[in-house]
Design a protein around this motif. Structure first.
Motif, PDB file in Angstrom:
ATOM      1  N   UNK A  53       0.924  -1.213   0.125  1.00 35.56           N
ATOM      2  CA  UNK A  53      -0.013   0.083   0.162  1.00 35.56           C
ATOM      3  C   UNK A  53       0.879   1.242   0.058  1.00 35.56           C
ATOM      4  N   UNK A  54       2.019   1.255   0.681  1.00 40.64           N
ATOM      5  CA  UNK A  54       2.844   2.252   0.972  1.00 40.64           C
ATOM      6  C   UNK A  54       3.461   2.694  -0.692  1.00 40.64           C
ATOM      7  N   UNK A  55       3.960   1.403  -1.116  1.00 43.88           N
ATOM      8  CA  UNK A  55       4.674   1.695  -2.405  1.00 43.88           C
ATOM      9  C   UNK A  55       3.655   2.117  -3.469  1.00 43.88           C
ATOM     10  N   UNK A  56       2.311   1.668  -3.411  1.00 47.91           N
ATOM     11  CA  UNK A  56       1.211   2.334  -4.303  1.00 47.91           C
ATOM     12  C   UNK A  56       1.071   3.901  -4.099  1.00 47.91           C
ATOM     13  N   UNK A  57       1.098   4.203  -2.574  1.00 57.53           N
ATOM     14  CA  UNK A  57       0.927   5.728  -2.547  1.00 57.53           C
ATOM     15  C   UNK A  57       2.115   6.387  -2.997  1.00 57.53           C
ATOM     16  N   UNK A  58       3.402   6.060  -2.860  1.00 54.01           N
ATOM     17  CA  UNK A  58       4.571   6.377  -3.260  1.00 54.01           C
ATOM     18  C   UNK A  58       4.524   6.701  -4.865  1.00 54.01           C
ATOM     19  N   UNK A  59       4.060   5.785  -5.273  1.00 53.65           N
ATOM     20  CA  UNK A  59       3.651   5.910  -6.861  1.00 53.65           C
ATOM     21  C   UNK A  59       2.724   7.016  -7.218  1.00 53.65           C
ATOM     22  N   UNK A  60       1.263   7.116  -6.328  1.00 58.43           N
ATOM     23  CA  UNK A  60       0.657   7.994  -6.624  1.00 58.43           C
ATOM     24  C   UNK A  60       1.315   9.582  -6.374  1.00 58.43           C
ATOM     25  N   UNK A  61       2.057   9.381  -5.309  1.00 59.23           N
ATOM     26  CA  UNK A  61       2.634  10.898  -4.909  1.00 59.23           C
ATOM     27  C   UNK A  61       3.634  11.366  -5.832  1.00 59.23           C
ATOM     28  N   UNK A  62       4.430  10.418  -6.513  1.00 58.63           N
ATOM     29  CA  UNK A  62       5.476  10.829  -7.425  1.00 58.63           C
ATOM     30  C   UNK A  62       4.688  11.194  -8.698  1.00 58.63           C
ATOM     31  N   UNK A  63       3.675  10.648  -9.118  1.00 61.07           N
ATOM     32  CA  UNK A  63       2.979  10.862 -10.275  1.00 61.07           C
ATOM     33  C   UNK A  63       2.469  12.182 -10.092  1.00 61.07           C
ATOM     34  N   UNK A  64       1.853  12.634  -8.953  1.00 58.75           N
ATOM     35  CA  UNK A  64       1.105  13.761  -8.702  1.00 58.75           C
ATOM     36  C   UNK A  64       2.478  14.887  -8.676  1.00 58.75           C
ATOM     37  N   UNK A  65       3.402  14.674  -8.018  1.00 56.31           N
ATOM     38  CA  UNK A  65       4.364  15.474  -8.034  1.00 56.31           C
ATOM     39  C   UNK A  65       4.894  15.928  -9.156  1.00 56.31           C
ATOM     40  N   UNK A  66       5.126  14.855 -10.528  1.00 54.51           N
ATOM     41  CA  UNK A  66       5.513  14.919 -11.541  1.00 54.51           C
ATOM     42  C   UNK A  66       4.557  15.653 -12.468  1.00 54.51           C
ATOM     43  N   UNK A  67       3.425  15.762 -12.123  1.00 54.76           N
ATOM     44  CA  UNK A  67       2.206  16.321 -12.799  1.00 54.76           C
ATOM     45  C   UNK A  67       2.381  17.956 -12.304  1.00 54.76           C
ATOM     46  N   UNK A  68       2.511  18.221 -11.034  1.00 58.01           N
ATOM     47  CA  UNK A  68       2.932  19.264 -10.483  1.00 58.01           C
ATOM     48  C   UNK A  68       3.883  20.111 -11.242  1.00 58.01           C
ATOM     49  N   UNK A  69       5.160  19.350 -11.365  1.00 54.69           N
ATOM     50  CA  UNK A  69       6.510  20.163 -11.833  1.00 54.69           C
ATOM     51  C   UNK A  69       6.117  20.400 -13.458  1.00 54.69           C
ATOM     52  N   UNK A  70       5.129  19.403 -14.053  1.00 56.45           N
ATOM     53  CA  UNK A  70       5.431  19.643 -15.524  1.00 56.45           C
ATOM     54  C   UNK A  70       4.453  20.955 -15.683  1.00 56.45           C
ATOM     55  N   UNK A  71       3.362  21.022 -14.623  1.00 54.92           N
ATOM     56  CA  UNK A  71       2.516  22.356 -14.798  1.00 54.92           C
ATOM     57  C   UNK A  71       3.255  23.691 -14.379  1.00 54.92           C
ATOM     58  N   UNK A  72       4.019  23.394 -13.415  1.00 54.34           N
ATOM     59  CA  UNK A  72       5.128  24.424 -13.098  1.00 54.34           C
ATOM     60  C   UNK A  72       5.819  24.838 -14.275  1.00 54.34           C
ATOM     61  N   UNK A  73       6.650  23.797 -14.748  1.00 51.20           N
ATOM     62  CA  UNK A  73       7.260  24.199 -16.110  1.00 51.20           C
ATOM     63  C   UNK A  73       6.627  24.940 -17.024  1.00 51.20           C
ATOM     64  N   UNK A  74       5.347  24.486 -17.341  1.00 51.02           N
ATOM     65  CA  UNK A  74       4.339  25.192 -17.988  1.00 51.02           C
ATOM     66  C   UNK A  74       4.097  26.613 -17.497  1.00 51.02           C
ATOM     67  N   UNK A  75       3.769  26.855 -16.396  1.00 43.15           N
ATOM     68  CA  UNK A  75       3.620  28.155 -15.810  1.00 43.15           C
ATOM     69  C   UNK A  75       4.688  28.940 -15.988  1.00 43.15           C
ATOM     70  N   UNK A  76       6.087  28.487 -15.636  1.00 43.73           N
ATOM     71  CA  UNK A  76       7.348  29.391 -15.878  1.00 43.73           C
ATOM     72  C   UNK A  76       7.354  29.830 -17.186  1.00 43.73           C
ATOM     73  N   UNK A  77       7.209  28.750 -18.102  1.00 45.56           N
ATOM     74  CA  UNK A  77       7.145  29.099 -19.763  1.00 45.56           C
ATOM     75  C   UNK A  77       6.218  30.014 -19.899  1.00 45.56           C
ATOM     76  N   UNK A  78       5.279  30.040 -19.278  1.00 43.47           N
ATOM     77  CA  UNK A  78       4.045  31.112 -19.728  1.00 43.47           C
ATOM     78  C   UNK A  78       4.432  32.441 -18.990  1.00 43.47           C
ATOM     79  N   UNK A  79       5.123  32.414 -17.934  1.00 45.35           N
ATOM     80  CA  UNK A  79       5.621  33.673 -17.248  1.00 45.35           C
ATOM     81  C   UNK A  79       6.728  34.107 -18.084  1.00 45.35           C
ATOM     82  N   UNK A  80       7.557  33.417 -18.710  1.00 45.45           N
ATOM     83  CA  UNK A  80       8.636  33.995 -19.627  1.00 45.45           C
ATOM     84  C   UNK A  80       7.897  34.881 -20.848  1.00 45.45           C
TER      85      UNK A  80
END
Length: 456
Positions: free
Chosen positions: A245-272
């Motif tokens: 269960x913890x490994x599955x949670x880790x995968x979910x959190x890591x996926x959420x983090x990657x999504x947030x980082x992708x959105x952050x990259x998009x926002x940073x590009x938009x800011x540029x």
């Protein structure tokens, strides 16, 4: 990132708005009309400036919203990283518990095997004790049978009389004593043997009882250890489930983090991009401010020309016999690339060549192609160092462009006359060698035509 389209529109606004009042105006009434046109264009520029202020304000709002979203995402990513860190620590803890549980199971298995061996040894010992008891019982039985036979013989032959006969048959007193002692020894030996056999039997029986009790205790220990093993194995299964269960949670959190980082990259590009737009707006505002000043100069020049014409009370001469031949060549040199579609030497694709190129060495003198007002004198992306001049000739506005210069010797808003030195040619910007790129735009920038028909 250079937004060439934005710059093109900016320059279009600039150069279509500056109308140079040349000596080729047809009459005083024409000058009056041109002055009114310039005043209207000046007002249009003010309106455009106000519009840009609104765009700047809206863009600043978007920039602030973007930064706010970035800050929110930063906090969310930090929270996810903390959760990931906690989850990784929990997984590590579960792995340690599982390892410890496996070690405990191994120890319990070893203990169970030891108890099995101990039980087997006790069973063997009980078996041997039973055999020993059986042998003693046989000895006791045989001894009892022998005594019984002796007693039966005594009873059959007169009981104690035989003993008396043995004693009375003594030949002397010492013989009597000897015979009496012998009889006593026999009887004591029989008694001792019986007692010894009874004691041995009792000892062995007690030992058997103790061994059987020990065997029961060991078997109970074995059952207890097996129960503990089962409990530990169940705990291990539970721990492995929690780890999964913890490994599955880790995968979910890591996926959420990657999504947030992708959105952050998009926002940073938009800011540029928003930041670049903001810079473009600022650049356009500066150009318009300079253009307003150029308009004022053009109006003053038109008023001055009007007075000159009123004093002379005549029309100015048109120096060009060819109405299209209005520009002199800005340099003396060989034409190396004409106007029109061509294979671009840098971008390796077919695209329109908006002017003509002159093959001239770096440092060749560059001259103004006609009277006008300098609208741009700066680095302009792929054009490198660039000069643009706004002209007003025979009631028509034009913009000329000269690019890839090594030096610029004029400034924005400066009045220049035909043939005046304005800079030197070079190899700046997107260029494969020293040359001058020359463009003509009737009506203002972003309307390129073949310059050759307009050259004198």
């Amino acid at each position: 990132m250079k937004k060439y389209l934005v710059y093109a529109l900016i320059i279009l606004l600039v150069f279509t708005s500056v109308n140079w009042m040349s000596v080729s105006a047809e009459s005083v009434s024409d000058l009056d009309k041109e002055i009114k046109d310039l005043e209207k264009q000046e007002q249009d520029l003010e309106n455009k400036k106000n519009e840009l202020d609104g765009q700047k304000s809206e863009n600043e709002k978007k920039l602030n919203e973007n930064l706010s979203e970035q800050e929110k995402l930063t906090n969310e990513i930090a929270s996810l990283e903390n959760k990931l860190s906690d989850t990784e620590a929990a997984i590590k803890s579960k792995e340690n518990e599982i390892t410890s549980t496996n070690q405990e199971i191994t120890k319990l298995n070893d203990r169970i095997e030891e108890l099995k061996v101990e039980i087997e040894n006790l069973r063997e010992e009980i078996k041997n004790l039973k055999k020993e008891i059986k042998e003693l019982e046989n000895k006791i039985s045989k001894r009892e049978e022998m005594l019984k036979d002796r007693l039966r013989n005594i009873q059959k032959n007169g009981g104690d009389l035989k003993y008396l006969e043995v004693l009375l048959g003594s030949t002397s007193f010492s013989d009597f004593i000897s015979r009496a002692a012998a009889l006593s020894v026999v009887m004591k030996q029989d008694e001792a043997i019986m007692e010894s056999l009874a004691k041995d039997k009792e000892v062995i029986q007690n030992k058997k009882t103790q061994v059987e009790e020990n065997k029961s205790v060991v078997e109970e220990n074995k059952s207890e250890v097996e129960g503990n093993k089962k409990t530990v194995e169940e705990k291990k299964v539970e721990l492995e489930g929690q780890k999964t269960e913890l490994v599955a949670l880790q995968g979910q959190l890591d996926s959420q983090k990657q999504d947030k980082q992708s959105l952050m990259t998009k926002l940073q590009r938009e800011h540029e991009i928003l930041d670049e737009i903001q810079l473009d707006i600022e650049e356009e505002r500066k150009i318009i401010a300079a253009e307003v000043e150029a308009k004022q100069k053009a109006i003053a020049m038109a008023e001055r020309k009007k007075k000159e014409l009123e004093q002379l009370n005549k029309k100015p001469e048109n120096n060009s016999s060819n109405p299209n031949g209005i520009f002199s060549s800005p340099v003396v040199g060989r034409e190396s690339s004409p106007f029109g579609m061509r294979w671009h030497p840098i971008f390796h694709m077919y695209r329109n060549h908006d002017g003509i190129d002159y093959a001239v060495a770096t440092g060749t003198v560059l001259r103004a192609p006609a009277d006008g007002v300098v609208s741009t004198a700066r680095w302009a992306g792929g054009f490198g160092n660039t000069i643009m001049i706004s002209h007003y000739i025979n009631g028509q506005s034009y913009t000329t462009l000269m690019a890839h210069l090594s030096s610029i010797e004029v400034y924005v808003g400066q009045e220049v006359t035909e043939g005046q030195v304005i800079g030197k040619t070079g190899n700046t910007g997107d260029s494969t060698g020293p040359h001058l790129h020359f463009e003509v735009h009737p009506g203002g920038y972003d309307n390129p035509v073949d310059p050759k028909p307009y050259l004198k």
